[in-house]
Enzyme design. Sequence first.
Site, short mmCIF file in Angstrom:
data_model
loop_
_atom_site.label_atom_id
_atom_site.label_comp_id
_atom_site.label_asym_id
_atom_site.label_seq_id
_atom_site.Cartn_x
_atom_site.Cartn_y
_atom_site.Cartn_z
CD1 TRP A 100 -2.06 -2.20 1.90
CD2 TRP A 100 -2.93 -1.33 0.04
NE1 TRP A 100 -3.05 -3.05 1.46
CE2 TRP A 100 -3.60 -2.54 0.32
CE3 TRP A 100 -3.30 -0.60 -1.09
CZ2 TRP A 100 -4.63 -3.04 -0.49
CZ3 TRP A 100 -4.33 -1.09 -1.89
CH2 TRP A 100 -4.97 -2.29 -1.59
CG ASP B 260 -2.78 3.78 4.80
OD1 ASP B 260 -3.73 3.54 5.57
OD2 ASP B 260 -2.64 3.18 3.70
CE LYS C 216 -8.28 -3.21 4.54
NZ LYS C 216 -7.10 -2.60 4.04
C1 PLP Z 1 -6.69 -2.11 2.69
C2 PLP Z 1 -5.68 -1.05 2.70
C3 PLP Z 1 -5.66 -0.04 1.73
C4 PLP Z 1 -6.62 -0.01 0.56
O1 PLP Z 1 -7.90 0.35 0.94
P1 PLP Z 1 -9.07 0.59 -0.11
O2 PLP Z 1 -10.16 1.11 0.76
O3 PLP Z 1 -9.39 -0.72 -0.76
O4 PLP Z 1 -8.62 1.59 -1.11
C5 PLP Z 1 -4.71 0.95 1.85
N1 PLP Z 1 -3.83 0.97 2.86
C6 PLP Z 1 -3.80 0.00 3.80
C7 PLP Z 1 -2.79 0.04 4.90
C8 PLP Z 1 -4.72 -1.03 3.75
O5 PLP Z 1 -4.70 -1.99 4.68
#
Ligand code: PLP
Length: 363
Positions: A101, A171, A195
């Site tokens: 990511w 993030d 998540k």
């Molecule tokens: C799942 C995830 C993403 C992507 O998320 P989307 O909502 O599918 O765009 C980005 N960063 C991290 C750390 C993730 O776990």
Amino acid sequence: MRNTFNFSAGPAVMPEQVLQDVADETLNYKGSGMSVMEISHRSSLFQSIIDETEENLRKLMNIPNDYEVLFLQGGTTLQFAMIPMNFMRNRKAEYILTGYWAKKAYEEATLFGDVNIVASSEDRNFSYIPDCSDLDIDNKSDYLYMCENNTIYGTKFHTKPNSKGKILINDISSSFLSEPMNVSDYDMLFGGIQKNLGPAGLVIAIIRKDLISEFVLKGTPTMLRYKTHADKGSMYNTPPTYNIYIVGKVIKWIQSSGSLEKMREYNEKKANILYDYLDKSKMFYGLADKESRSLMNVTFRTNSKELDSNFVELASRNNIISIKGHRVIGGMRASLYNAMPVEGVEHLVKFMEAFEKEGGKKL
Ligand SMILES: *Cc1c(COP(=O)(O)O)cnc(C)c1O
């Protein structure tokens, strides 16, 4: 308690209590005669849901008043573009590459400016967190970017990078509300909620207010400006009302369990059960360096692809769901988000022990 244990990385397991509460209110929310999904976002009933959700999140995370809380759409992935569009004044930024990511975010940022990788763990397939105590950060850079918990590789920052006064953007999709954090150590925190906080379709961004300004790169659409959303209380257009309602429930569920300190203790307890077993197993081994291990996503494998797929298949017949690793890394991954009960981890480890004892044969 349900008897399936869902180890999916996201969308992921939800607290059973929340699902039950939501079910109870499905036909008639607080005597309104309507479901929350039927209520106008302009109604006072919904306004109180979004206000209460924000207020409780602020309390739980101790978010200072000089930070804005925004409810956004487009997934975490859209933030990979919105961040440079809103903050790249000098068209220069620094990224720490610790996984899939973070790399996606980096690649998106290269569409907008001159982007530099200041630290990376790609040399060993993202199995560790690089030393970020003395990064070579360009003075003219607009910000430093990191991804706290690397969902796919199962690593996590245990110390904050030294950002040397630069704006630090993090993030936190897969570690959101899994433990306490000091919000003011960062200038922007953001994460998709699927998540650890609710159903897919909502992103929560926590941004220092003075960073939200008229500035955007030329051509940035109205919808992709943080200021648009901040000025309208996250209701410039119709927000994902039902998701906001459910996140509100999940936050209350965490509050009723005590605090984020309590959540961390519980998450440590669960992760330790699995890591302790991996450390002594002769068949399974963990994929992340010990000092970089994630509490939320535990990656592991055997030394044979055949055994791995046999394991995944037999596990699913024993109520262990979505244990297969992401395609870019293979092996297995157990996501142990807040809502995963300790019984789930115990069940998994018991199953792994039995599988190992039988030499990976039929169980
Ligand atoms: C799942 C995830 C993403 C992507 O998320 P989307 O909502 O599918 O765009 C980005 N960063 C991290 C750390 C993730 O776990």
